[in-house]
Structures are given as C-alpha cells and as structure tokens.
Design an enzyme around this catalytic site. Structure first.
Site, mmCIF file in Angstrom:
data_model
loop_
_atom_site.group_PDB
_atom_site.id
_atom_site.type_symbol
_atom_site.label_atom_id
_atom_site.label_comp_id
_atom_site.label_asym_id
_atom_site.label_seq_id
_atom_site.Cartn_x
_atom_site.Cartn_y
_atom_site.Cartn_z
ATOM 1 N N ASP A 43 1.099 -1.160 -0.289
ATOM 2 C CA ASP A 43 0.179 -0.078 0.278
ATOM 3 C C ASP A 43 0.378 0.757 0.065
ATOM 4 O OD1 ASP A 43 -0.913 -1.786 1.838
ATOM 5 O OD2 ASP A 43 -2.295 -1.384 2.485
ATOM 6 N N THR A 49 -7.621 -1.608 5.768
ATOM 7 C CA THR A 49 -7.161 -3.096 5.872
ATOM 8 C C THR A 49 -5.563 -3.244 6.569
ATOM 9 O OG1 THR A 49 -9.365 -4.079 3.923
ATOM 10 C CG2 THR A 49 -7.529 -5.037 4.894
#
Length: 391
Positions: A167, A358
């Site tokens: 990410d 998440t």
C-alpha cells in the site's frame, strides 16, 4: 508545477475511450446492463454526489490518505471541467490542517500521512499561496530523516519497524516525485522514488504475477511473516492495486532515458500477467484475495478492480504490454467496475462492494472485511481510473 495530461474525451466516452491501440477502428464495448442509466459524465456525478452527501469539508474527515485520494481524483475532474466548487472544497479541507504560517500539526510518521501532500502541490500551483509550498516543504524535509530498511526502502510507519506494505508506495512516492519536479529537487526524488519502487517490488514479488501484501526484514511482525522470505501469506487486492497505480503515475513523470524505467516497466508486465491470470471471467473484476476466486467466502472488490483496470489500460496505451489478452482484460475490467455503480433518479450515484481500510492479516481477516458503499478508497480509485481513460 508538473501536472498530469489534460483529459480530452467527455460524456459517454468513458467506455468508448478505452479504445486501445489495435482496436481503435472497432466499435466501443457496450455498457453492462446494470450501468445503462449511469450519468453521461460519471466522474462529475461521483464528485457531485459525494459533495452533496458531505457538503461541509469539516465533516469530510481529518488529514488522511482516503480523503487525499478522493480529493486528488476530484482535482483531476476539476482540471478537465474547470469547476471552481471542486477546487474550493479541496482548499477548505486542506485549510483545516494548514495554518496561516503553512504549519501542519503532523509528525508524518507514516507513509499514509504523506499522501494528502499531493493536494498541497496542486493548491500551490492553482492559488500561488506560499502556505501550501511551506507545508509541502515540511513533508519533503521528513523524508530526510524517515526510517528505512538496510536496502533503502521506507518503512510503512515508524511503528512498523522494517516493514514494507505494498500500500505504502502510493502514499509517498508520487508526492515526492511531483515535489521534486515542481521545486528543483529532481535528483533526490528520482533516486528515492525508483529505489523504493524497485526494492519494495523485489521483496514482495511472487512467481504468479502478484505481490504479497507485506514484507518484514526482521521477520517478527505480528502478522507472522514467512520465515524464509519475510513476506505475508496472502495477495490482498487493493495493496497490489496501489503498487500498480504508482508505477503508472511514476512512469508518466520519469524521464524517458532514466535507467530505472526498464525495470519499472518489467514490474508492470509482471502485474499485467497476474491480472490477466486471475481476472474473474464472470464479472471482469478481481477478488479481495486475488488468487482464491474459487472460495465462496471471497468476493470481487471494486477499488482494486478500478486500479487494475487503470494499470492495464495505460500499459496497453503506452506499449508497456502488447497482446489481445491485455486489451480484453482492460475492457472487461471497465465493464466490471461500471456494473458496481448504480444511479438514482435524482442524479446521485453509488459505488458498491468496496473494502474498508485493511491491515495485513490472515485469510479470514481479508474475507471478512466490510463491503462498503461509497467508501472513499473506491470513489477515489474510480475517479483516477475514469479520468485516465479519458485521455
């Protein structure tokens, strides 16, 4: 200031604009039946619907990357339409965090916290207000002391010792590159951005065309890294999507003769092969856990699907990949994303089946993430996809 290219298509050109090099003479793909009533300018409808739901930027949330992602997408719509209310909304949201002296009360101890810095760059260009340059400088200065692994990759956060999450590259590297190009700091930006992209990718790369969600150089992260490789155990969709989008954003701005371009393009090819391999043949989307489509607990996730579609379509357009299978996957991806958008009679649109934020986890953790409607991760990803497909 370095800005992205101006979009040129409009209206129902969303689907028609995915006319890839070898198919420009062909008819545009039909919209999925579930998307037949979508507004002509879907990007505008997404921004307008979101601002209608949250008219006051004070209610849009604190300085954070989901807000920054959506507003970056909204700015790209503003670039095409020249809609002043969009820029005003971005400015009022940013001004909640930037004081009269350009100070931001943030230690920038995570890569996530750096992503809204992209808005500082566009506001400085759009308004000329020096506060935004001062605020951007504070993020740039943090890179100098920000912790890195032994091979030079920035930790996901200062509390994530020696951890690299897929990410994270989108959160910091595009900002750093844009900052360097805007303010004469290119050499530092080129070196750091390309080092981070290539180092992250090397640690997370899997043989199947995907990336593991995370890597821990120490091997002691709470998500139990593989003792042999240091990687997490699963292929979470949006983590890979962040990396895919970052490569496209960086390649767009990196000099044509930069020595790292071939390796970054090879990374794109690696992901393109994985995206084709694991695309859901029924829906055209990709799964929350990308390689486990046969598991009935799994589900197709919209934000990752938009990110993969963005990368595939741009990879074909730029010639990073060649082949009918990539063109077909990009078209099917677009259809699949549009099928998760619904419109109502009052002009509002909703985007469905978006995974909420998440962390790294086990298989059940990924499967059980809430499936949200209009989560900013999905709205922002859709805007970036849609505006890029309008080239």
């Amino acid at each position: 200031m370095i800005t992205r290219r101006t979009a040129v298509a409009s209206g129902l050109g969303l689907a028609a604009s995915l006319l890839l090099p070898s198919t420009r003479a062909s008819a545009a793909p039909a919209r999925p039946s579930t998307s037949a009533a979508l507004p002509e300018d879907l990007s505008r409808a997404v921004v307008d619907s979101t601002l209608a739901r949250i008219p006051d930027p004070a209610d849009f949330g604190a300085w954070g990357y989901p807000q920054g992602l959506f507003l970056l997408g909204a700015h790209r719509v503003h670039q095409r339409l020249g809609e002043p209310s969009y820029l005003d909304y971005i400015r009022r949201w940013v001004d909640r965090s930037v004081d009269a002296n350009g100070h931001i009360d943030n230690s920038f101890d995570t890569l996530d916290s750096m992503q809204p810095g992209n808005l500082l760059l566009v506001l400085h260009e759009e308004t000329g207000d020096p506060r935004y340059r001062i605020a951007a400088d504070s993020i740039r200065q943090r890179f100098t002391t920000y912790p890195r692994t032994a091979d030079g990759a920035m930790w996901h956060g200062t509390s994530k010792t020696n951890e690299l999450w897929a990410d994270g590259v989108f959160m910091a590297q595009p900002f750093l590159l844009r900052y360097g190009l805007a303010y004469g700091d290119e050499q530092y930006a080129y070196e750091q951005v390309t080092r981070n992209l290539t180092t992250y990718f090397a640690h997370q790369k899997a043989d199947n065309g995907l990336l593991y969600h995370a890597f821990d150089a120490d091997g002691d992260a709470p998500w139990h890294p593989d003792p042999a490789t240091g990687t997490s155990g699963y292929f979470w969709g949006r983590a890979i999507g962040w990396t895919a989008m970052t490569h496209i954003e960086v390649l767009e701005l990196l000099p044509a003769d930069h020595p790292s371009r071939p390796r970054l393009i090879e990374n794109v090819r690696h992901l393109a092969r994985g995206f084709v391999r694991y695309q859901d043949p029924a829906s055209g989307r990709w799964f929350q856990v990308v390689d486990r489509g046969e598991d009935d607990r799994n589900w197709t996730e919209t934000s990752a699907s938009a990110m993969y579609t963005l990368m595939l379509s741009e990879a074909v357009r730029q010639g990073y990949v060649q082949g009918a299978e990539y063109e077909r996957a990009a078209r099917r991806g677009l259809e699949g994303v549009l099928a998760k958008v619904t419109a109502s009679g009052d002009g509002m649109v909703d985007v469905h089946d978006i995974s909420v934020g998440t962390n790294v986890g086990d298989l059940e953790f990924y499967y059980e993430r809430a499936r949200s409607t209009n989560d900013l991760h999905g709205l922002g990803a859709l805007l970036l996809m849609n505006e890029r497909l309008r080239h």
